[in-house]
Design a protein around this motif. Structure first.
Motif, mmCIF file in Angstrom:
data_model
loop_
_atom_site.group_PDB
_atom_site.id
_atom_site.type_symbol
_atom_site.label_atom_id
_atom_site.label_comp_id
_atom_site.label_asym_id
_atom_site.label_seq_id
_atom_site.Cartn_x
_atom_site.Cartn_y
_atom_site.Cartn_z
ATOM 1 N N VAL A 32 0.897 -1.247 0.138
ATOM 2 C CA VAL A 32 0.078 -0.082 0.273
ATOM 3 C C VAL A 32 0.882 1.392 -0.051
ATOM 4 O O VAL A 32 2.038 1.227 0.596
ATOM 5 C CB VAL A 32 -0.952 0.126 1.364
ATOM 6 C CG1 VAL A 32 -0.223 0.060 2.435
ATOM 7 C CG2 VAL A 32 -2.123 1.029 1.291
ATOM 8 N N SER A 33 0.286 2.133 -0.849
ATOM 9 C CA SER A 33 0.932 3.570 -0.749
ATOM 10 C C SER A 33 0.147 4.687 -0.753
ATOM 11 O O SER A 33 -0.606 4.689 -1.603
ATOM 12 C CB SER A 33 2.083 3.469 -1.935
ATOM 13 O OG SER A 33 2.448 4.954 -1.883
ATOM 14 N N VAL A 34 -0.008 5.202 0.411
ATOM 15 C CA VAL A 34 -0.813 6.249 0.656
ATOM 16 C C VAL A 34 -0.174 7.400 0.957
ATOM 17 O O VAL A 34 0.462 7.549 2.191
ATOM 18 C CB VAL A 34 -2.240 5.958 1.383
ATOM 19 C CG1 VAL A 34 -3.171 7.044 1.554
ATOM 20 C CG2 VAL A 34 -2.737 4.857 0.973
ATOM 21 N N GLY A 69 2.462 7.583 -6.502
ATOM 22 C CA GLY A 69 0.953 7.276 -6.639
ATOM 23 C C GLY A 69 0.219 6.631 -5.432
ATOM 24 O O GLY A 69 1.017 6.269 -4.478
ATOM 25 N N ASN A 70 -0.882 6.692 -5.217
ATOM 26 C CA ASN A 70 -1.643 5.905 -4.192
ATOM 27 C C ASN A 70 -2.422 4.705 -4.729
ATOM 28 O O ASN A 70 -2.885 4.639 -5.573
ATOM 29 C CB ASN A 70 -2.788 6.931 -3.640
ATOM 30 C CG ASN A 70 -2.020 8.112 -2.993
ATOM 31 O OD1 ASN A 70 -1.130 8.085 -2.511
ATOM 32 N ND2 ASN A 70 -2.780 9.322 -3.399
ATOM 33 N N GLY A 71 -2.430 3.504 -3.727
ATOM 34 C CA GLY A 71 -3.039 2.465 -4.252
ATOM 35 C C GLY A 71 -2.630 1.260 -3.209
ATOM 36 O O GLY A 71 -1.771 1.422 -2.410
ATOM 37 N N VAL A 72 -3.272 0.347 -3.350
ATOM 38 C CA VAL A 72 -3.228 -0.863 -2.841
ATOM 39 C C VAL A 72 -3.436 -2.165 -3.614
ATOM 40 O O VAL A 72 -4.080 -2.034 -4.429
ATOM 41 C CB VAL A 72 -4.211 -0.758 -1.435
ATOM 42 C CG1 VAL A 72 -5.712 -0.848 -1.812
ATOM 43 C CG2 VAL A 72 -3.878 -2.086 -0.528
ATOM 44 N N GLY A 73 -2.662 -3.128 -3.116
ATOM 45 C CA GLY A 73 -3.160 -4.626 -3.815
ATOM 46 C C GLY A 73 -2.608 -5.592 -2.901
ATOM 47 O O GLY A 73 -1.807 -5.496 -1.856
#
Length: 159
Positions: A32-34, A69-73
Motif C-alpha cells: 500500500v502507498s498512501v 501514486g496511491n494504491g493498494v494491492g
C-alpha cells in the motif's frame, strides 16, 4: 516490511517461503502507498528520478522517470495442492521467487546493477524448474527511468 520499490514483491516472496516452510496455510501479501496530505505536484529536475512529463513510461523510449501514486494491492496465497483440494478458484501459480540486495554492485543509489538483477532472476528461474523460453509473465521493477529499465532488460536477456 519496507524495501522501497520492491516492498510488495518482497512481501509476496516472504509469504511464499512461509507457505513452503508450513509456517502457515494461507498468507496475505501485498502493498500500500498512501500519501497524506496528498501531494499536489513536484519540481522535476533533469537529473531527478521523477518523470519530466508526469507519466511513467516503463521500458519505453519516452522514459524520463517514475511517478508517485496511491494504491493498494493484496493477494491471498496458498500451497497449490491445498487450493486444488479445496476447489479454490486459482488466478495464477507462483512457480519461483527470489530476493536479493545487490548492495555495492549497483549502477547508482536508485538503480540496480545488471549482475544483481541477473543473479536474482536466475535463482527464481532455477527454483521454478521452468525453461526460460517458456516464461510468459515476469513481474518487473519498471521504473520508467533511462538508467534502471535498461539494467533490468539486460539482466532478463542474459537469463
Amino acid at each position: 516490511m519496507q524495501s522501497a520499490c520492491s516492498s510488495s514483491l518482497v512481501a509476496a516472496a516472504t509469504a511464499c517461503q512461509a507457505l513452503l516452510d508450513y509456517h502457515c496455510d494461507m498468507a496475505l501479501a501485498g502493498g500500500v502507498s498512501v500519501s497524506l496530505p496528498e501531494k499536489t505536484g513536484y519540481l522535476a529536475g533533469q537529473d531527478g528520478a521523477m518523470s519530466r512529463d508526469a507519466c511513467c513510461h516503463a521500458f519505453d523510449h519516452r522514459a524520463s522517470g517514475m511517478m508517485y501514486g496511491n494504491g493498494v494491492g493484496v493477494v491471498l496465497l496458498r500451497r497449490l495442492e491445498d487450493a486444488l483440494e479445496a476447489g479454490d478458484h486459482i488466478y495464477g501459480v507462483v512457480r519461483g521467487f527470489a530476493v536479493n540486495n545487490d548492495g555495492s554492485d549497483r549502477v547508482g543509489f536508485s538503480a540496480p546493477g545488471v549482475h544483481g538483477q541477473q543473479s536474482v532472476l536466475q535463482e527464481a528461474l532455477d527454483i521454478s524448474g521452468v525453461d526460460a523460453g517458456s516464461v510468459t509473465f515476469i513481474e518487473t521493477h519498471g521504473t520508467g527511468t533511462p538508467l534502471g529499465d535498461p539494467m533490468e532488460i539486460r539482466a532478463l536477456e542474459k537469463v
